[in-house]
Design an enzyme around this catalytic site. Structure first.
Site, mmCIF file in Angstrom:
data_model
loop_
_atom_site.group_PDB
_atom_site.id
_atom_site.type_symbol
_atom_site.label_atom_id
_atom_site.label_comp_id
_atom_site.label_asym_id
_atom_site.label_seq_id
_atom_site.Cartn_x
_atom_site.Cartn_y
_atom_site.Cartn_z
ATOM 1 N N HIS A 1 0.854 -1.184 0.000
ATOM 2 C CA HIS A 1 0.000 0.000 0.000
ATOM 3 C C HIS A 1 0.891 1.235 0.000
ATOM 4 C CE1 HIS A 1 -3.914 -1.928 1.739
ATOM 5 N NE2 HIS A 1 -3.293 -2.743 0.881
ATOM 6 N N GLU B 1 1.107 3.922 1.827
ATOM 7 C CA GLU B 1 1.690 4.324 3.112
ATOM 8 C C GLU B 1 2.839 3.414 3.516
ATOM 9 O OE1 GLU B 1 -2.758 5.399 3.287
ATOM 10 O OE2 GLU B 1 -1.538 3.770 2.487
ATOM 11 N N CYS C 1 -5.926 2.427 5.714
ATOM 12 C CA CYS C 1 -6.606 1.179 6.060
ATOM 13 C C CYS C 1 -6.028 0.683 7.395
ATOM 14 C CB CYS C 1 -6.395 0.145 4.955
ATOM 15 S SG CYS C 1 -4.737 -0.578 4.938
#
Length: 180
Positions: free
Chosen positions: A77, A79, A107
């Protein structure tokens, strides 16, 4: 009023040597950088529409866009990619003096990574509801996390704890460990 941060850009002065010039970069510019990474990553086929930058003292030190589908890595992801990039650049696993700008509310996995990296401030563009509206719904995971292991949808079972304790016992007595 948006907070301002500064960083130095090299330039050649009249004598032909490099000199530092100050450029002020604002919070909106950091968020725009994250949004641009989301757009570029999505348009190039690297992954979903998510981008992120990690900022330290007014300088972007880590960048990431979603790379789940292009790397076949469900943890890639934006991040997580940006945190890994920042940690490698700064040679540390704690980003206590950094901020994170991400194009979408993190998330649960990314939120946990932000906590583990000790990042004290996160800014996000879209909400998790916005993400759910385009097919990225993490609500199920948010609901599962607080449940006891035996009540989660993924079967979880304590197994071989005595043997697993060996490494934990050794860690507890280790004198040269790095603290979290």
């Amino acid at each position: 009023m948006a907070a301002k941060a500064s960083y130095s850009l090299p330039r050649v002065d009249s004598a032909g040597s490099f000199a530092a010039i100050e450029k002020i970069m604002s919070q909106p510019e950091f968020m725009r950088a994250a949004i641009t990474l989301a757009e570029e990553g999505m348009r190039s086929g690297r992954g979903g529409p998510f981008g992120c930058v990690v900022v330290r003292r007014g300088e972007i030190v880590g960048r990431g866009s979603n790379r789940v589908t292009s790397t076949n890595d469900p943890t890639a992801h934006a991040e997580v990619v940006a945190i890994r990039d920042a940690c490698a650049a700064l040679k540390t696993f704690q980003l206590t003096d950094c901020e994170l700008y991400t194009s979408c509310e993190p998330c649960p996995m990314c939120l946990a990574a932000i906590y583990w990296a000790r990042i004290p401030q996160t800014f996000y563009g879209n909400t998790r509801g916005d993400a759910a509206a385009i097919g990225f719904d993490d609500d199920f995971i948010y609901q599962q996390v607080p449940l006891p292991p035996e009540k989660r949808a993924i079967k979880m079972e304590l197994f071989m704890r005595d043997e697993a304790q060996t490494a934990f016992k050794e860690w507890a007595t280790k004198t040269d460990k790095v603290r979290y």
